[in-house]
Design a protein around this motif. Structure first.
Motif, PDB file in Angstrom:
ATOM      1  N   MET A 149       0.839  -1.193   0.000  1.00 14.63           N
ATOM      2  CA  MET A 149       0.000   0.000   0.000  1.00 14.63           C
ATOM      3  C   MET A 149       0.875   1.245   0.000  1.00 14.63           C
ATOM      4  SD  MET A 149      -2.796   1.245   2.847  1.00 14.63           S
ATOM      5  CE  MET A 149      -3.713  -0.282   2.711  1.00 14.63           C
ATOM      6  N   SER A 150       0.566   2.195  -0.890  1.00 15.05           N
ATOM      7  CA  SER A 150       1.362   3.424  -0.944  1.00 15.05           C
ATOM      8  C   SER A 150       1.115   4.282   0.285  1.00 15.05           C
ATOM      9  CB  SER A 150       1.020   4.215  -2.207  1.00 15.05           C
ATOM     10  OG  SER A 150      -0.347   4.593  -2.199  1.00 15.05           O
ATOM     11  N   GLN A 151       2.104   5.118   0.602  1.00 12.31           N
ATOM     12  CA  GLN A 151       1.986   6.005   1.748  1.00 12.31           C
ATOM     13  C   GLN A 151       2.104   7.453   1.295  1.00 12.31           C
ATOM     14  OE1 GLN A 151       4.892   4.942   4.737  1.00 12.31           O
ATOM     15  NE2 GLN A 151       3.562   3.354   5.585  1.00 12.31           N
ATOM     16  N   PHE A 152       1.340   8.314   1.935  1.00  7.42           N
ATOM     17  CA  PHE A 152       1.444   9.763   1.720  1.00  7.42           C
ATOM     18  C   PHE A 152       0.877  10.456   2.946  1.00  7.42           C
ATOM     19  CE2 PHE A 152      -2.212   8.001  -0.580  1.00  7.42           C
ATOM     20  CZ  PHE A 152      -3.273   8.644   0.040  1.00  7.42           C
ATOM     21  N   ALA A 153       1.377  11.651   3.180  1.00  4.05           N
ATOM     22  CA  ALA A 153       0.994  12.386   4.382  1.00  4.05           C
ATOM     23  C   ALA A 153       0.208  13.638   3.992  1.00  4.05           C
ATOM     24  CB  ALA A 153       2.234  12.772   5.179  1.00  4.05           C
ATOM     25  N   LEU A 154      -1.067  13.651   4.317  1.00  4.13           N
ATOM     26  CA  LEU A 154      -1.884  14.841   4.131  1.00  4.13           C
ATOM     27  C   LEU A 154      -1.994  15.588   5.456  1.00  4.13           C
ATOM     28  CD1 LEU A 154      -4.758  13.533   1.824  1.00  4.13           C
ATOM     29  CD2 LEU A 154      -2.569  14.564   1.207  1.00  4.13           C
ATOM     30  N   LYS A 155      -2.096  16.894   5.370  1.00  6.83           N
ATOM     31  CA  LYS A 155      -2.097  17.738   6.567  1.00  6.83           C
ATOM     32  C   LYS A 155      -3.424  17.608   7.304  1.00  6.83           C
ATOM     33  CE  LYS A 155      -1.671  22.609   7.996  1.00  6.83           C
ATOM     34  NZ  LYS A 155      -3.081  22.809   8.412  1.00  6.83           N
ATOM     35  N   MET A 156      -3.361  17.114   8.514  1.00  3.09           N
ATOM     36  CA  MET A 156      -4.522  17.020   9.395  1.00  3.09           C
ATOM     37  C   MET A 156      -4.076  17.386  10.809  1.00  3.09           C
ATOM     38  SD  MET A 156      -6.399  13.504   8.149  1.00  3.09           S
ATOM     39  CE  MET A 156      -4.916  12.520   8.478  1.00  3.09           C
ATOM     40  N   ASP A 157      -4.460  18.542  11.281  1.00  2.00           N
ATOM     41  CA  ASP A 157      -4.131  18.966  12.641  1.00  2.00           C
ATOM     42  C   ASP A 157      -5.274  18.548  13.565  1.00  2.00           C
ATOM     43  OD1 ASP A 157      -1.712  20.184  11.883  1.00  2.00           O
ATOM     44  OD2 ASP A 157      -2.776  21.991  11.268  1.00  2.00           O
ATOM     45  N   ILE A 158      -4.938  17.788  14.591  1.00  2.00           N
ATOM     46  CA  ILE A 158      -5.941  17.246  15.505  1.00  2.00           C
ATOM     47  C   ILE A 158      -5.714  17.834  16.889  1.00  2.00           C
ATOM     48  CG2 ILE A 158      -6.905  15.144  16.534  1.00  2.00           C
ATOM     49  CD1 ILE A 158      -5.653  13.600  14.141  1.00  2.00           C
ATOM     50  N   VAL A 159      -6.781  18.355  17.480  1.00  2.00           N
ATOM     51  CA  VAL A 159      -6.677  18.858  18.845  1.00  2.00           C
ATOM     52  C   VAL A 159      -7.699  18.137  19.715  1.00  2.00           C
ATOM     53  CG1 VAL A 159      -8.275  20.801  18.410  1.00  2.00           C
ATOM     54  CG2 VAL A 159      -6.675  20.915  20.324  1.00  2.00           C
ATOM     55  N   ASP A 160      -7.240  17.636  20.861  1.00  2.00           N
ATOM     56  CA  ASP A 160      -8.155  17.059  21.843  1.00  2.00           C
ATOM     57  C   ASP A 160      -8.932  18.179  22.522  1.00  2.00           C
ATOM     58  OD1 ASP A 160      -7.281  14.450  21.351  1.00  2.00           O
ATOM     59  OD2 ASP A 160      -5.637  14.651  22.782  1.00  2.00           O
ATOM     60  N   ASN A 161     -10.185  17.940  22.788  1.00  2.00           N
ATOM     61  CA  ASN A 161     -11.035  18.952  23.402  1.00  2.00           C
ATOM     62  C   ASN A 161     -10.860  18.911  24.919  1.00  2.00           C
ATOM     63  OD1 ASN A 161     -13.008  20.783  24.113  1.00  2.00           O
ATOM     64  ND2 ASN A 161     -14.727  19.442  23.589  1.00  2.00           N
ATOM     65  N   ALA A 162     -10.128  19.872  25.444  1.00  2.00           N
ATOM     66  CA  ALA A 162      -9.852  19.910  26.880  1.00  2.00           C
ATOM     67  C   ALA A 162     -11.103  20.228  27.695  1.00  2.00           C
ATOM     68  CB  ALA A 162      -8.765  20.948  27.174  1.00  2.00           C
ATOM     69  N   ARG A 163     -12.145  20.719  27.021  1.00  2.00           N
ATOM     70  CA  ARG A 163     -13.368  21.112  27.732  1.00  2.00           C
ATOM     71  C   ARG A 163     -14.502  20.115  27.545  1.00  2.00           C
ATOM     72  NH1 ARG A 163     -10.183  24.757  26.060  1.00  2.00           N
ATOM     73  NH2 ARG A 163      -9.626  26.534  27.376  1.00  2.00           N
ATOM     74  N   PHE A 164     -14.156  18.904  27.122  1.00  2.00           N
ATOM     75  CA  PHE A 164     -15.173  17.864  26.980  1.00  2.00           C
ATOM     76  C   PHE A 164     -15.847  17.609  28.326  1.00  2.00           C
ATOM     77  CE2 PHE A 164     -16.362  13.329  27.194  1.00  2.00           C
ATOM     78  CZ  PHE A 164     -17.281  13.278  26.153  1.00  2.00           C
ATOM     79  N   SER A 165     -17.139  17.884  28.382  1.00  2.00           N
ATOM     80  CA  SER A 165     -17.916  17.708  29.605  1.00  2.00           C
ATOM     81  C   SER A 165     -19.364  17.523  29.199  1.00  2.00           C
ATOM     82  CB  SER A 165     -17.758  18.931  30.526  1.00  2.00           C
ATOM     83  OG  SER A 165     -18.523  18.793  31.705  1.00  2.00           O
ATOM     84  N   PRO A 166     -19.766  16.294  28.882  1.00  2.00           N
ATOM     85  CA  PRO A 166     -21.068  16.047  28.253  1.00  2.00           C
ATOM     86  C   PRO A 166     -22.232  16.710  28.970  1.00  2.00           C
ATOM     87  CG  PRO A 166     -19.781  14.037  28.318  1.00  2.00           C
ATOM     88  CD  PRO A 166     -19.022  15.047  29.115  1.00  2.00           C
ATOM     89  N   LYS A 167     -22.985  17.486  28.203  1.00  2.00           N
ATOM     90  CA  LYS A 167     -24.177  18.157  28.720  1.00  2.00           C
ATOM     91  C   LYS A 167     -25.272  18.069  27.662  1.00  2.00           C
ATOM     92  CE  LYS A 167     -21.757  21.691  31.495  1.00  2.00           C
ATOM     93  NZ  LYS A 167     -20.380  21.338  31.093  1.00  2.00           N
ATOM     94  N   PRO A 168     -26.458  17.626  28.040  1.00  2.00           N
ATOM     95  CA  PRO A 168     -27.573  17.598  27.085  1.00  2.00           C
ATOM     96  C   PRO A 168     -28.104  18.999  26.836  1.00  2.00           C
ATOM     97  CG  PRO A 168     -28.328  16.918  29.253  1.00  2.00           C
ATOM     98  CD  PRO A 168     -26.835  17.092  29.357  1.00  2.00           C
ATOM     99  N   ASP A 169     -28.756  19.179  25.709  1.00  2.00           N
ATOM    100  CA  ASP A 169     -29.427  20.434  25.390  1.00  2.00           C
ATOM    101  C   ASP A 169     -30.864  20.089  25.019  1.00  2.00           C
ATOM    102  OD1 ASP A 169     -30.507  22.720  24.064  1.00  2.00           O
ATOM    103  OD2 ASP A 169     -28.481  23.440  23.640  1.00  2.00           O
ATOM    104  N   PRO A 170     -31.839  20.544  25.790  1.00  2.00           N
ATOM    105  CA  PRO A 170     -33.227  20.137  25.551  1.00  2.00           C
ATOM    106  C   PRO A 170     -33.783  20.582  24.205  1.00  2.00           C
ATOM    107  CG  PRO A 170     -33.116  21.921  27.174  1.00  2.00           C
ATOM    108  CD  PRO A 170     -31.715  21.455  26.937  1.00  2.00           C
ATOM    109  N   ARG A 171     -33.106  21.507  23.536  1.00  2.00           N
ATOM    110  CA  ARG A 171     -33.569  21.947  22.204  1.00  2.00           C
ATOM    111  C   ARG A 171     -33.146  20.974  21.113  1.00  2.00           C
ATOM    112  NH1 ARG A 171     -30.681  27.661  22.355  1.00  2.00           N
ATOM    113  NH2 ARG A 171     -29.094  26.212  23.145  1.00  2.00           N
ATOM    114  N   PHE A 172     -32.075  20.232  21.350  1.00  2.00           N
ATOM    115  CA  PHE A 172     -31.515  19.375  20.311  1.00  2.00           C
ATOM    116  C   PHE A 172     -31.391  17.955  20.854  1.00  2.00           C
ATOM    117  CE2 PHE A 172     -29.678  23.673  19.910  1.00  2.00           C
ATOM    118  CZ  PHE A 172     -30.388  24.068  18.783  1.00  2.00           C
ATOM    119  N   ASN A 173     -32.467  17.219  20.720  1.00  2.00           N
ATOM    120  CA  ASN A 173     -32.517  15.881  21.286  1.00  2.00           C
ATOM    121  C   ASN A 173     -33.375  14.976  20.413  1.00  2.00           C
ATOM    122  OD1 ASN A 173     -35.168  16.648  21.830  1.00  2.00           O
ATOM    123  ND2 ASN A 173     -34.749  17.137  23.967  1.00  2.00           N
TER     124      ASN A 173
END
Length: 400
Positions: free
Chosen positions: A1-25
């Motif tokens: 399989m050929s290899q190539f590197a495409l630019k993808m910058d990934i950031v972990d979400n330091a503020r991940f804190s699951p909260k429901p929203d009653p408007r979008f359910n």
């Protein structure tokens, strides 16, 4: 399989804190879907299983929800515009949304009104479709550089289409000023102070596709996804769909990953800062539907609280996704996917061929047990550009 590197910058979400929203359910999505089921031509779009691709990537499952088959408009956006317009008319004319019908409204001969919006193509097409179905008028504004094909799709539906010399976000402001001067009804998919009801309804309408996908997975006897990749412009679709899945499955039980073009990555930058970041300039990306520099303030809190990662990627990632979906391995089903539609699958394809594949999979917590859901939000809405990418190699690959 050929290899190539495409630019993808990934950031972990330091503020991940699951909260429901009653408007979008789930409840809001079911109401919107019940309305959509009454529209002529409604049927759930396919949920395709990419078995061979999943095997090559080393995960248990990859699914693609194919929105190119949404009504006859080749994109998902009609879901938001039609639901918002129906809700708007019911409030304005004191009608009951539970038995509201486009056909009955048109036959009742109500005085004509004009709906207006700013669009990169697909949302405006949905608003134009709804206006025609209702016997009303539509004036659609598009930003500088918009494709002639996308303009034609709108004018073919009987709407007036005006291409400005501004970027998307400045065109939104122009649309608002013009609507105020003429007394038009604005159907915009982003919110600002004093304008939240319509974009809320639009986001709820988008969740019809999420309710379909969940129902289809159950019918196929598949477990819920461990990873959901969602592309984002202002974040309306991503927020509405993520709100549904967070309510149904619990955001702590899956990895939601938000994907943007690196030339319009306002949500990625917002995730780094922890607060909304607006960006300006040309926003010159092939992902026209995602070329937005200002987050939707209704969608941002949902993404901030419930997404685990944000990705900013180059245009070649979307182009790769278009090619692989259009020419999949083995017996995997073929999907005609446009630039904005293919970018999330493109991330997976780019990981598959990346020299640092294992490290990227670890960063995104992709394991042999992972079950991934992606949404191809549009088909070849710009046929000429689709061929330039898929046939002629535009935004091609540089091999290592």
């Amino acid at each position: 399989m050929s290899q190539f590197a495409l630019k993808m910058d990934i950031v972990d979400n330091a503020r991940f804190s699951p909260k429901p929203d009653p408007r979008f359910n789930r409840e809001a999505a079911i109401s919107a879907r019940r309305f959509h089921q009454g529209l002529t031509g409604y049927r759930p779009t396919p949920l395709n299983t990419m078995r061979q691709f999943a095997h090559e990537l080393g995960v248990a499952q990859v699914l693609v929800k194919d929105e190119s088959q949404r009504f006859d408009l080749n994109a998902f956006k009609i879901l938001g515009g039609t639901w918002a317009i129906a809700r708007l008319l019911c409030r304005k004319l004191d009608l009951n949304i539970e038995n509201f019908s486009f056909r009955q409204f048109r036959e009742a001969g109500h005085p004509k009104m004009t709906f207006t919006t700013t669009t990169d193509g697909n949302h405006g097409r949905g608003v134009a479709w709804a206006a025609r179905a209702l016997g009303q008028n539509a004036v659609i504004y598009m930003p500088k550089g918009s494709s002639p094909w996308r303009v034609k799709h709108i004018t073919d539906l009987g709407a007036e289409c005006i291409v400005t010399d501004m970027n998307y976000d400045d065109t939104v402001r122009l649309t608002m000023r013009t609507a105020a001067e003429h007394g038009w009804e604005v159907v915009q998919d982003t919110a600002w102070e004093g304008y939240t009801d319509v974009p809320t309804w639009i986001m709820q309408g988008y969740a019809t596709l999420a309710d379909e996908a969940a129902e289809q997975m159950e019918a196929m006897r598949l477990k819920p996804p461990t990873h959901i990749l969602l592309q984002a412009g202002v974040g309306a679709m991503a927020g509405g769909v993520l709100g549904y899945f967070a309510d149904r499955y619990g955001a702590e039980n899956f990895n939601a990953i938000i994907v943007e073009p690196d030339r319009a990555d306002c949500l990625y930058r917002s995730a780094i800062k922890g607060d909304m970041v607006n960006i300006g300039g040309e926003l010159n990306t092939i992902m026209a539907g995602l070329a937005c520099g200002e987050p939707n303030p209704l969608g941002w809190p949902l993404l901030r609280d419930n997404a685990r990662q944000f990705i900013s990627c180059e245009d070649s990632v979307a182009a790769l996704g278009m090619r692989v979906l259009g020419n999949p391995p083995a017996q995997d089903p073929r999907t005609i996917s446009g630039e904005s539609g293919a970018v999330c699958f493109g991330v997976l394809a780019a990981i598959l061929h990346h020299p640092q594949r294992d490290a990227l999979k670890k960063q995104l917590n992709l394991t042999p047990e992972s079950r991934i859901l992606t949404i191809s939000t549009e088909g070849d809405t710009d046929p000429q550009h689709y061929r330039e990418v898929v046939w002629e190699g535009k935004n091609g690959i540089t091999h290592c």
